[in-house]
Write a protein that holds these residues in place. Structure first.
Motif, PDB file in Angstrom:
ATOM      1  N   ASP A  52      11.445   2.998  -1.536  1.00 54.77           N
ATOM      2  CA  ASP A  52      10.246   3.832  -1.657  1.00 54.77           C
ATOM      3  C   ASP A  52      10.536   5.321  -1.502  1.00 54.77           C
ATOM      4  N   ASN A  53      11.800   5.666  -1.283  1.00 56.66           N
ATOM      5  CA  ASN A  53      12.203   7.075  -1.321  1.00 56.66           C
ATOM      6  C   ASN A  53      12.899   7.427  -2.627  1.00 56.66           C
ATOM      7  N   GLY A  54      12.901   6.474  -3.581  1.00 56.57           N
ATOM      8  CA  GLY A  54      13.518   6.717  -4.872  1.00 56.57           C
ATOM      9  C   GLY A  54      15.018   6.519  -4.891  1.00 56.57           C
ATOM     10  N   ALA A 116       6.699   6.265  -4.923  1.00 58.95           N
ATOM     11  CA  ALA A 116       5.782   7.083  -4.118  1.00 58.95           C
ATOM     12  C   ALA A 116       4.572   6.281  -3.650  1.00 58.95           C
ATOM     13  N   ILE A 117       4.013   5.478  -4.542  1.00 61.88           N
ATOM     14  CA  ILE A 117       2.874   4.642  -4.173  1.00 61.88           C
ATOM     15  C   ILE A 117       3.288   3.622  -3.120  1.00 61.88           C
ATOM     16  N   MET A 118       4.451   3.018  -3.299  1.00 63.64           N
ATOM     17  CA  MET A 118       4.941   2.047  -2.321  1.00 63.64           C
ATOM     18  C   MET A 118       5.197   2.705  -0.965  1.00 63.64           C
ATOM     19  N   HIS A 119       5.716   3.927  -0.981  1.00 63.31           N
ATOM     20  CA  HIS A 119       6.005   4.630   0.269  1.00 63.31           C
ATOM     21  C   HIS A 119       4.733   4.825   1.088  1.00 63.31           C
ATOM     22  N   TYR A 121       2.005   3.166   0.845  1.00 66.04           N
ATOM     23  CA  TYR A 121       1.418   1.863   1.182  1.00 66.04           C
ATOM     24  C   TYR A 121       2.115   1.233   2.381  1.00 66.04           C
ATOM     25  N   VAL A 122       3.435   1.079   2.311  1.00 64.52           N
ATOM     26  CA  VAL A 122       4.125   0.373   3.391  1.00 64.52           C
ATOM     27  C   VAL A 122       4.088   1.163   4.690  1.00 64.52           C
ATOM     28  N   ASN A 123       4.138   2.488   4.597  1.00 66.96           N
ATOM     29  CA  ASN A 123       4.115   3.286   5.819  1.00 66.96           C
ATOM     30  C   ASN A 123       2.754   3.261   6.508  1.00 66.96           C
ATOM     31  N   ALA A 124       1.720   2.915   5.757  1.00 62.86           N
ATOM     32  CA  ALA A 124       0.396   2.775   6.375  1.00 62.86           C
ATOM     33  C   ALA A 124       0.357   1.560   7.297  1.00 62.86           C
ATOM     34  N   PHE A 125       1.286   0.614   7.092  1.00 63.91           N
ATOM     35  CA  PHE A 125       1.328  -0.588   7.928  1.00 63.91           C
ATOM     36  C   PHE A 125       2.381  -0.490   9.017  1.00 63.91           C
ATOM     37  N   ASP A 126       3.602  -0.071   8.652  1.00 68.15           N
ATOM     38  CA  ASP A 126       4.667  -0.036   9.656  1.00 68.15           C
ATOM     39  C   ASP A 126       5.799   0.871   9.167  1.00 68.15           C
TER      40      ASP A 126
END
Length: 203
Positions: A52-54, A116-119, A121-126
């Motif tokens: 998710d950081n490319g 970017a979208i995945m970054h 999303y996942v950081n919103a959880f953990d």
């Protein structure tokens, strides 16, 4: 037609049914797992995707960490956010050993899930979660490797769509060996218990 959580659970149960008879044939003593032991019956953690950081990453980049892999997508209306929330709570309960764990969230919706979208999303959880994306072919190959499956549903009138996908949770030890399989309905106590055992194993 909107895929239901029951359909996803059914797909996960099919995966478990295929693996449990194999697990029952094991002869070597194993730790006192509470989840489904698949040691020796699924391949090592291995892929070539983009995080998710490319950055291009492989399964080897996560050696030294216990990896929890889950296939899903950011537009998922139910099971994905519930599963990621559950895993976040589990890692918080795990305490200090959680630093040795990474959640690998593999997108089954490469058309919409950018790094970017995945970054976000996942950081919103953990913060210990890593979003992974790849081409349709790459993700299909990875899903097949672990006996998972996903199918894009027909577009709705507004052009949006959902993706039916297996909901199995794969746990790998710090050497990248597949050790355990769970479903989102597994109890937090059982996952915490087995993660304690996994993180205590020598790499």
């Amino acid at each position: 037609m909107k895929p239901s959580p029951c359909r996803r659970a059914f797909l996960a149960l099919l995966a478990l049914a295929a693996l449990l008879p194999l697990a029952a044939c094991q002869r070597e003593p194993q730790p006192d797992w509470r989840l489904n032991d698949v040691t020796g019956h699924l391949p090592d953690l291995d892929f070539r995707l983009t995080d998710d950081n490319g950055k291009a990453v492989t399964g080897a980049d996560f050696r030294g960490k216990v990896a929890i892999m889950y296939f899903g997508y950011t537009h998922c209306p139910d099971v994905c956010p519930l599963t990621l929330t559950q895993l976040h709570v589990v890692l918080d309960r795990l305490g200090a050993p959680a630093d040795k764990v990474r959640i690998l969230f593999v997108s089954v919706d490469p058309a919409r899930d950018t790094p970017a979208i995945m970054h976000a999303y996942v950081n919103a959880f953990d913060k210990r979660a890593v979003g992974l994306v790849g081409s349709q072919a790459d993700v299909e190959a990875l899903a097949k490797r672990y006996r998972s499956a996903f199918t894009r549903e027909p577009d709705r009138a507004d052009g949006n769509y959902e993706v039916s996908h297996s909901s199995a949770i794969y746990l790998f030890d710090a050497n990248g060996k597949a050790r355990l399989l769970a479903t989102p309905s597994a109890s937090q106590d059982d996952i915490v218990h087995d993660l304690h055992l996994l993180t205590a194993l020598e790499p």
